[in-house]
Write an enzyme that holds these catalytic residues in place. Structure first.
Site, PDB file in Angstrom:
ATOM      1  N   ASP A   1      -9.329  -5.037  -5.295  1.00 23.55           N
ATOM      2  CA  ASP A   1      -8.484  -4.111  -4.535  1.00 23.55           C
ATOM      3  C   ASP A   1      -8.973  -2.678  -4.656  1.00 23.55           C
ATOM      4  O   ASP A   1      -9.386  -2.232  -5.735  1.00 23.55           O
ATOM      5  CB  ASP A   1      -7.062  -4.197  -5.094  1.00 23.55           C
TER       6      ASP A   1
ATOM      7  N   HIS B   1      -7.404  -5.778  -0.863  1.00 30.42           N
ATOM      8  CA  HIS B   1      -6.204  -5.010  -0.535  1.00 30.42           C
ATOM      9  C   HIS B   1      -5.230  -5.769   0.362  1.00 30.42           C
ATOM     10  O   HIS B   1      -4.169  -5.246   0.694  1.00 30.42           O
ATOM     11  CB  HIS B   1      -6.640  -3.703   0.154  1.00 30.42           C
TER      12      HIS B   1
ATOM     13  N   SER C   1       0.849  -1.194   0.000  1.00 28.29           N
ATOM     14  CA  SER C   1       0.000   0.000   0.000  1.00 28.29           C
ATOM     15  C   SER C   1       0.892   1.256   0.000  1.00 28.29           C
ATOM     16  O   SER C   1       1.738   1.412  -0.865  1.00 28.29           O
ATOM     17  CB  SER C   1      -0.979  -0.060   1.174  1.00 28.29           C
TER      18      SER C   1
END
Length: 312
Positions: free
Chosen positions: A251, A278, A111
């Site tokens: 995602d 995610h 991320s």
């Protein structure tokens, strides 16, 4: 993790602060260090703790908590302008030097951590052997434009509720949080209930949201902090190491936000995990570790033991 696998924990000085770290594994197995860079910003290493499994396959696995949360120095009264990508890039550089691994390492960034690792890699550090960018947008303007797409696909009334509270500044209300969780269940983690390691990081962020709120905002899809105009697209062509890109089919880092990594990093390969959002390392662990292990085998030292593992 085997009880015989050595683990060292501690802190390293960074400016007048401290960065918490943990190293799992032995230093003489013939592979680079695998440095795990968590997301947020303002989260902790906990939700990525499973990557320490690679210590059983010859890797020194380094986890750390970025400044402002977890075991590192907390600065709840810092000016929001204090928290910048360069601050965390400097912290990463300092960690690599202080742990004496700057001459031989692979970066795994998830991320926000993926953008941070891309920024680091674009400077072409001599000791970097490989780069993994997991579930990362290439820029926050792209991220925000795609958030509008995902929000429009939520069940009727959910986005209306979200936007009403965002306009009113009441994003701490129970109604807003309930609507927010509809998005999270689709696009952040599709495992119900959330895995304990993910909850551990969420609790840390909840207990001290200083960094997250300053740089990001109240949640994943309402980015109003200092990152809202930031990205690494211009830096990507300078990355010169083999790069694995990972994302989930569901995602919040949609294909549109990830595509610049594939288009602009010369030596890159992109894997989309079909049943994940995610957090594919928690949602599809067997497939995730298969993909990551195959990549690590390619960039690790010749003749070292295989790193492919099943599950976390």
């Amino acid at each position: 993790m085997s009880p015989t696998t050595p683990t060292v924990k501690g802190t390293v000085p960074f400016r007048e602060y401290k960065t918490w770290f943990r190293v799992t594994g032995r230093p003489d197995e013939g592979r680079p260090a695998l440095v795990v860079v968590h997301g947020g910003p303002g989260s902790t290493h906990d939700y990525l703790a499973g990557l320490s499994v690679y210590a059983e396959h010859g890797w020194n696995v380094v986890h750390y908590d970025q400044l402002g949360n977890g075991g590192s120095t907390h600065l709840p009264d810092a000016d929001p302008a204090f928290w910048t990508p360069q601050l965390f890039a400097d912290e990463l550089d300092n960690l690599l030097r202080t742990l004496d691994i700057a001459d031989d390492y692979v970066l795994f960034g998830q991320s926000w951590g993926g953008l941070l690792c891309a920024l680091h890699a674009s400077a072409r550090p001599a000791g970097l052997r490989g780069l993994v960018i997991a579930n990362s947008p290439a820029s926050y303007p792209l991220w925000l434009s795609e958030m509008d797409v995902l929000r429009a696909q939520l069940p009727p009334g959910v986005d209306d509720t979200l936007r009403r509270h965002e306009a009113a500044g009441t994003t701490d209300s129970d109604e807003y949080l309930q609507a927010m969780n509809v998005f999270y269940a689709r696009h952040v983690c599709r495992v119900d209930p959330y895995p304990s390691e993910l909850m551990a990081s969420y609790i840390e962020t909840f207990n001290d949201p200083t960094v997250y709120r300053a740089m990001n905002g109240p949640n994943e899809f309402h980015v109003i902090g200092t990152l809202k105009d930031w990205g690494v697209i211009d830096e990507l062509p300078s990355i010169d190491v083999p790069t694995l890109i990972i994302s989930g089919r569901h995602d919040e880092a949609t294909p549109v936000t990830v595509q610049p990594y594939k288009d602009l990093i010369p030596d890159s390969h992109w894997e989309i995990l079909e049943e994940s959002s995610h957090a594919p390392h928690l949602e599809e662990p067997e497939r995730f570790y298969q993909v990551l292990g195959a990549y690590l085998d390619k960039v690790g030292a010749n003749g070292a033991p295989t790193t492919t593992v099943n599950g976390g």
